[in-house]
Scaffold this motif. Structure first.
Motif: not given
Length: 216
Positions: A8, A106, A108, A148, A151, A162
């Motif tokens: 991320l 991703g 974020v 987060y 996410a 992550c």
């Protein structure tokens, strides 16, 4: 199952070198209007600009409403992201490499979703598995962990799965408090480890090698 199921990226300062533009904007367009005391970039960097404006108005006083200053940000953003910023070297190809490794990729960010979309389209970062903007969640933004956590929930994985890349202290703190592993990196600047930083990278090449090493 591999340790990391998602990588991320924060956007400002990580994927694009927008921080100098916004820092100048804060100093010249916002901070100069403070009525009591002197705000600092630590008050705002990495945070959602609307939350920052609300806090600045409460702490330092501003002659106009936060919403009026927010409109200045919105008008400026199209030029900043559409014309001025540059992408971190190698990132479009690296996104493709990460997808080939079978991990979710991703973005974020504290930025509004339409700003993120400008960057994705302009620098050909699509497809992206996840986009999370601070405006998507009805809870405080960075440095709080909720963005987060959100996410990870969207990807149906645990935050510990992550790997997060952040530049600001506020962003690093948010990811770490959510339980993510954090690499601190800033496009065009040298950064140091903080209390919440797991790894530090000071070039795009180092960042990419570090991520691939952690994924393997």
């Amino acid at each position: 199952m591999p340790q990391f199921q998602a990588v991320l990226f924060d956007m400002d300062g990580v994927l694009v070198d927008s921080e100098p533009f916004w820092q100048q904007f804060w100093r010249e367009q916002i901070f100069v209007h403070a009525e009591n005391g002197t705000p600092s970039l630590d008050d705002v960097t990495g945070r959602n600009f609307r939350e920052s404006l609300e806090d600045l108005a409460a702490t330092y006083g501003l002659p106009n409403t936060p919403e009026r200053y927010a409109r200045q940000f919105e008008m400026t953003a199209k030029t900043v992201y559409g014309d001025h910023v540059s992408i971190t070297p190698g990132m479009p190809d690296f996104f493709a490499t990460l997808r080939d490794h079978g991990v979710n990729v991703g973005i974020v960010s504290s930025a509004p979703a339409d700003w993120i979309e400008i960057v994705i389209e302009r620098f050909d970062l699509a497809p992206v598995d996840l986009i999370v903007s601070a405006e998507y969640i009805d809870r405080p933004g960075k440095p709080e962990p909720f963005i987060y956590e959100h996410a990870a929930t969207e990807l149906d994985i645990d935050p510990s799965s992550c790997l997060v890349i952040e530049d600001s202290v506020n962003g690093v703190q948010a990811a770490a408090q959510a339980g993510c592993t954090v690499i601190r990196f800033c496009h065009g600047a040298t950064v140091e480890a903080t209390d919440h930083t797991d790894f530090v990278a000071n070039s795009s090449a180092d960042l990419q090698r570090m991520i691939l090493g952690l994924l393997s």
